[in-house]
Enzyme design. Structure first.
Site, PDB file in Angstrom:
ATOM      1  N   LYS A 112       9.652   7.355 -28.335  1.00 40.86           N
ATOM      2  CA  LYS A 112       8.455   6.512 -28.393  1.00 40.86           C
ATOM      3  C   LYS A 112       7.739   6.625 -29.740  1.00 40.86           C
ATOM      4  O   LYS A 112       7.148   5.657 -30.208  1.00 40.86           O
ATOM      5  CB  LYS A 112       7.505   6.876 -27.253  1.00 40.86           C
ATOM      6  CG  LYS A 112       8.052   6.474 -25.887  1.00 40.86           C
ATOM      7  CD  LYS A 112       7.073   6.805 -24.779  1.00 40.86           C
ATOM      8  CE  LYS A 112       7.626   6.383 -23.430  1.00 40.86           C
ATOM      9  NZ  LYS A 112       6.682   6.706 -22.316  1.00 40.86           N
ATOM     10  N   LYS A 193      20.133  -3.796 -12.295  1.00 41.85           N
ATOM     11  CA  LYS A 193      19.242  -3.299 -11.246  1.00 41.85           C
ATOM     12  C   LYS A 193      18.091  -4.279 -11.027  1.00 41.85           C
ATOM     13  O   LYS A 193      17.731  -5.046 -11.931  1.00 41.85           O
ATOM     14  CB  LYS A 193      18.698  -1.919 -11.600  1.00 41.85           C
ATOM     15  CG  LYS A 193      17.633  -1.893 -12.685  1.00 41.85           C
ATOM     16  CD  LYS A 193      17.067  -0.482 -12.825  1.00 41.85           C
ATOM     17  CE  LYS A 193      15.931  -0.465 -13.856  1.00 41.85           C
ATOM     18  NZ  LYS A 193      15.319   0.875 -13.981  1.00 41.85           N
ATOM     19  N   LYS A 196      11.235  -5.792 -12.062  1.00 38.60           N
ATOM     20  CA  LYS A 196      10.207  -6.833 -12.236  1.00 38.60           C
ATOM     21  C   LYS A 196      10.224  -7.392 -13.650  1.00 38.60           C
ATOM     22  O   LYS A 196       9.726  -8.476 -13.908  1.00 38.60           O
ATOM     23  CB  LYS A 196       8.824  -6.242 -11.924  1.00 38.60           C
ATOM     24  CG  LYS A 196       7.728  -7.283 -11.744  1.00 38.60           C
ATOM     25  CD  LYS A 196       7.955  -8.156 -10.521  1.00 38.60           C
ATOM     26  CE  LYS A 196       6.757  -9.028 -10.208  1.00 38.60           C
ATOM     27  NZ  LYS A 196       6.480 -10.031 -11.232  1.00 38.60           N
TER      28      LYS A 196
END
Length: 327
Positions: A112, A193, A196
């Site tokens: 990150k 998979k 959303k």
């Protein structure tokens, strides 16, 4: 006493895949331990900016959904991380016994921090806060995926160092890597998979979809050109996905469902799966609405945080005394 602790981060959306893959296994684990702790990692969510109003709403929605899905407050201590002031205090004491190199080697931090030129100090130190979450209540097992295993190992290393320097204080936790559970795939692209974030919402069933929407999505699910209902993830990923969903929600073995559909077509299978999914989610949605709009949820959180604070305060005072931070 055997203790298990897990956290939920109030980000993202709930899908049928989340329910079957993450919440159902947790519900089953409730009966395998003397004590289970489930906390909302709302402080962890703050490592990146969150809209305050949206975060506040998501926190309540996430807890209500977990309980509606079967997490039992009589078996599991449920609380908000941010409501326990001793956990950040414990985290600071642990930070002072953690090496910079250890924190900076965390895989998620490295990934990150590379993605962003500017990032908060919290992104570096949140694994130590995670260690405080784990260690304050003498957790034995922490269910994690492979990507989070390193964080539990850091908590163990920090605890072991503290015990060596200041005397026995912490139980050494273990990462609990569950056997690979049922992975629910996208209805339109069953090689991926169910998520959303996928571009096509028709491939995703959310926990808030209506019976009508659920039925339409499943009836339009991608299958194959054959008409034989049997499980084969390589050659028949769409049908295999529907069988996985039906098995997970009905409790039947896949072989039993296959037997039911000998000589029947895909449309009949889809109608069967749609009925199972809609019936299950309607019951969950009804419980969810009751929790979200009533006083029970606050009572559950009040009870959970009282226990959490009691344990964390005792551990914090013990740590302070051993480190010499007393009058």
């Amino acid at each position: 006493m055997s203790k298990l602790l897990t956290g939920l981060k109030p980000t993202g959306e709930f899908t049928l895949g989340n329910y079957i893959g993450a919440i159902v296994p947790l519900v089953k684990l409730q009966d395998d331990y003397d004590e289970v702790f489930l906390f909302v990692a709302d402080l962890h969510a703050l490592t990146v900016y969150q809209d305050p109003k949206e975060l506040r709403a998501r926190i309540r929605k996430f807890i209500a959904m977990y309980i509606a899905c079967g997490v039992d407050p009589k078996k599991t201590t449920i609380y908000l991380q941010s409501e326990n002031p001793y956990i950040p205090a414990i985290s600071w004491l642990l930070e002072c016994t953690t090496q910079f190199g250890e924190a900076s080697r965390m895989i998620q931090f490295k990934e990150k921090s590379k993605q962003n030129a500017n990032f908060s100090v919290g992104l570096l130190t949140y694994p130590i806060l995670m260690a405080a979450d784990i260690l304050y209540c003498d957790t034995n097992d922490v269910p994690v995926g492979i990507d989070q295993k390193q964080h539990v190992e850091l908590a163990r290393d920090v605890a072991e160092r503290f015990n060596h320097k200041y005397g026995e204080t912490f139980v050494l936790p273990q990462p609990y890597i569950a056997k690979e559970g049922t992975k629910i795939k996208d209805l339109k692209d069953p090689t991926k998979k169910m998520s959303k974030s996928e571009e096509n919402p028709q491939g995703v069933i959310t926990m808030f979809d209506t019976r009508e929407v659920i039925t339409k999505k499943i009836m339009r699910a991608t299958t194959d050109s054959e008409m034989d209902v049997h499980f084969d993830e390589d050659k028949k990923p769409g049908i295999s996905n529907l069988l996985n969903i039906a098995s997970a929600l009905s409790g039947q073995k896949i072989a039993e469902i296959e037997q039911q559909f000998v000589g029947k077509n895909y449309g009949e299978l889809k109608q069967y799966v749609a009925e199972i999914v809609a019936t299950k989610l309607e019951a969950i949605q009804a419980r969810y609405e009751t929790l979200l709009n009533g006083k029970e949820l606050d009572a559950i959180l009040d009870q959970g945080i009282q226990k959490s604070i009691q344990l964390a305060k005792a551990k914090y005072e013990q740590m302070k005394e051993k480190m010499g931070v007393v009058r």
